[in-house]
Design a protein around this motif. Sequence first.
Motif, PDB file in Angstrom:
ATOM      1  N   LEU A  91      17.113  61.983  64.276  1.00 51.11           N
ATOM      2  CA  LEU A  91      16.494  63.004  65.109  1.00 51.11           C
ATOM      3  C   LEU A  91      15.744  64.014  64.246  1.00 51.11           C
ATOM      4  CD1 LEU A  91      16.023  64.271  67.875  1.00 51.11           C
ATOM      5  CD2 LEU A  91      18.180  65.507  67.601  1.00 51.11           C
ATOM      6  N   GLY A  92      16.364  64.459  63.148  1.00 47.59           N
ATOM      7  CA  GLY A  92      15.686  65.394  62.265  1.00 47.59           C
ATOM      8  C   GLY A  92      14.393  64.830  61.711  1.00 47.59           C
ATOM      9  N   LEU A  93      14.416  63.561  61.314  1.00 50.59           N
ATOM     10  CA  LEU A  93      13.224  62.909  60.785  1.00 50.59           C
ATOM     11  C   LEU A  93      12.123  62.836  61.840  1.00 50.59           C
ATOM     12  CD1 LEU A  93      11.678  61.123  58.741  1.00 50.59           C
ATOM     13  CD2 LEU A  93      13.016  59.183  59.553  1.00 50.59           C
ATOM     14  N   LEU A  94      12.482  62.426  63.057  1.00 52.44           N
ATOM     15  CA  LEU A  94      11.480  62.285  64.118  1.00 52.44           C
ATOM     16  C   LEU A  94      10.867  63.629  64.496  1.00 52.44           C
ATOM     17  CD1 LEU A  94      13.242  59.716  66.494  1.00 52.44           C
ATOM     18  CD2 LEU A  94      11.495  59.272  64.771  1.00 52.44           C
TER      19      LEU A  94
ATOM     20  N   THR B 123      16.384  72.069  61.474  1.00 51.46           N
ATOM     21  CA  THR B 123      17.388  72.272  60.438  1.00 51.46           C
ATOM     22  C   THR B 123      18.603  71.433  60.779  1.00 51.46           C
ATOM     23  OG1 THR B 123      16.667  74.537  59.966  1.00 51.46           O
ATOM     24  CG2 THR B 123      18.913  73.940  59.311  1.00 51.46           C
ATOM     25  N   VAL B 124      19.022  70.588  59.837  1.00 49.60           N
ATOM     26  CA  VAL B 124      20.219  69.764  60.000  1.00 49.60           C
ATOM     27  C   VAL B 124      21.322  70.369  59.145  1.00 49.60           C
ATOM     28  CG1 VAL B 124      21.257  67.481  59.711  1.00 49.60           C
ATOM     29  CG2 VAL B 124      18.868  67.685  60.448  1.00 49.60           C
ATOM     30  N   LEU B 125      22.464  70.668  59.763  1.00 46.56           N
ATOM     31  CA  LEU B 125      23.619  71.205  59.059  1.00 46.56           C
ATOM     32  C   LEU B 125      24.672  70.106  58.934  1.00 46.56           C
ATOM     33  CD1 LEU B 125      23.927  74.669  60.854  1.00 46.56           C
ATOM     34  CD2 LEU B 125      22.764  74.157  58.699  1.00 46.56           C
ATOM     35  N   GLU B 126      25.022  69.760  57.721  1.00 49.86           N
ATOM     36  CA  GLU B 126      26.011  68.716  57.443  1.00 49.86           C
ATOM     37  C   GLU B 126      27.202  69.347  56.718  1.00 49.86           C
ATOM     38  OE1 GLU B 126      28.445  65.791  56.613  1.00 49.86           O
ATOM     39  OE2 GLU B 126      26.754  65.533  58.001  1.00 49.86           O
ATOM     40  N   LYS B 127      28.403  69.113  57.231  1.00 49.20           N
ATOM     41  CA  LYS B 127      29.564  69.838  56.703  1.00 49.20           C
ATOM     42  C   LYS B 127      30.065  69.310  55.370  1.00 49.20           C
ATOM     43  CE  LYS B 127      33.234  67.354  59.231  1.00 49.20           C
ATOM     44  NZ  LYS B 127      34.350  67.548  60.187  1.00 49.20           N
ATOM     45  N   TYR B 128      29.612  68.137  54.940  1.00 50.98           N
ATOM     46  CA  TYR B 128      30.043  67.595  53.653  1.00 50.98           C
ATOM     47  C   TYR B 128      28.951  67.792  52.605  1.00 50.98           C
ATOM     48  CZ  TYR B 128      33.826  65.358  56.236  1.00 50.98           C
ATOM     49  OH  TYR B 128      34.924  65.125  57.026  1.00 50.98           O
TER      50      TYR B 128
ATOM     51  N   HIS C   8      14.588  70.602  57.177  1.00 49.97           N
ATOM     52  CA  HIS C   8      15.477  71.356  56.293  1.00 49.97           C
ATOM     53  C   HIS C   8      16.893  70.801  56.459  1.00 49.97           C
ATOM     54  CE1 HIS C   8      12.121  74.183  56.081  1.00 49.97           C
ATOM     55  NE2 HIS C   8      12.090  74.092  57.401  1.00 49.97           N
ATOM     56  N   LEU C   9      17.500  70.415  55.375  1.00 54.51           N
ATOM     57  CA  LEU C   9      18.879  69.900  55.370  1.00 54.51           C
ATOM     58  C   LEU C   9      19.741  70.844  54.556  1.00 54.51           C
ATOM     59  CD1 LEU C   9      21.067  67.710  55.832  1.00 54.51           C
ATOM     60  CD2 LEU C   9      20.192  66.558  53.774  1.00 54.51           C
ATOM     61  N   LYS C  10      20.794  71.339  55.171  1.00 54.30           N
ATOM     62  CA  LYS C  10      21.751  72.173  54.450  1.00 54.30           C
ATOM     63  C   LYS C  10      23.093  71.475  54.489  1.00 54.30           C
ATOM     64  CE  LYS C  10      23.576  76.838  53.898  1.00 54.30           C
ATOM     65  NZ  LYS C  10      23.258  76.805  52.449  1.00 54.30           N
ATOM     66  N   GLN C  11      23.563  71.056  53.315  1.00 57.24           N
ATOM     67  CA  GLN C  11      24.839  70.361  53.215  1.00 57.24           C
ATOM     68  C   GLN C  11      25.948  71.329  52.820  1.00 57.24           C
ATOM     69  OE1 GLN C  11      23.065  67.129  50.655  1.00 57.24           O
ATOM     70  NE2 GLN C  11      24.140  65.812  52.116  1.00 57.24           N
TER      71      GLN C  11
END
Length: 402
Positions: free
Chosen positions: A18-21, A30-35, A121-124
């Motif tokens: 979804l973020g890519l599209l 902005t994608v927030l990933e907990k790991y 934007h990806l925030k891990q």
Amino acid sequence: MGSTACVVAGGGPAGMVLGLLLARSGVDVTVLEKYPDFLRDFRGDTVHASTLNLLDQLGLGDRFAALEQQRVRRLTMEFDDGVIGEDFSRLPGRHQHLALVPQWDFLNLLAEAAAESPHFHLKQNAEVDGLLRRDGRVCGVRYTDKDTGQAGEVSAPLVVAADGRHSTVRDLLGLRPRSFAAPHDCLYMRIPRLEGDPDGTFLRFSSSGGLIMINRGDYWQAALLIAKGTGRADDGEWARRTIARLAPYTSDRMAAIGARDIKVLEIRIDRLARWWAPGALLIGDAAHAMSPIAGVGINLAIQDAVAAARILVPSLRRGRVAERELARVQRRRHWPTLITQAGQRVAQERFVATGEDVPLRLPQPLRTLRHWRGFPHVLGRVVGLGIRPEYLTGSLEPLSHG
């Protein structure tokens, strides 16, 4: 506090696609990933032809093909009294196979491709733990930066929950999925693979459990389906003995598998009655947890993401998403989810028996259909493409040209 057009909780396959599209459509996301990374073992990694076709449309087919993977053109499922097959060799399009690829490699590929857009934007290591609300609508998220321990906020007209079957966003919204009976759980383990072992993927369904063996090169990734409530999840000796019986070529190395090497996955099948709230949408396992049967979970979640992007991009460009648009996403994906889960429920009830003394026989009508020459191709199409595969059309059409 930052702001974006859409914030996605969860950097799994659905969230990353979804973020890519969205980013390629010019929508800030902005994608927030907990790991801190994607390197986690024993995650689903069966990429079906529907997803491979999507990657081609995105111009990522060659990059995916360069990943280390196993390609499966045919699958044979062995029962106590016979076999049935799935044949993918007649699937329409470029891909007549399934691809078995470590999920961390797949997610890294998606992240790298998305990062090529300034809108992504990806925030891990960022764990969502709260929602922002205004006038009865969700308007963003609160999160904790696990590197620094500091709290942060991101405001957005739309929050998408792609954070899995134990979704935090779903809990914060107060949504409760309807659960369906899942009589089995799954034990995962690695088994050394030696010269002379079979190639490919091995599936065996028996009276004592179902076994899936995936060739990982120098080891087998084994998944043993067990009946719930039998205490087998804590019985390492029984698991080793059962796998050795169902896959005799492993018997000489099972003694090396200790209790710590065996991971337990609780199998759940559930779905929400409503996948959305004002300002928020749930997709993938957050909206409908799937059984690992047929390995459709990743692909169904990705189809959700494609449908969501195609329907919502025009509204996101305008800066506000109406509830009717969120409801359209659910209507689009409801029937594929319902039919797929119904098939999984039938399979789990009939393909894996719970009594060790009763042979597991092929259920009717499979005993009859297996004699029809075209049946393996029909079954392969249902599994390989799924119910209502999604394509990049309409507002997302420019994406097919990169």
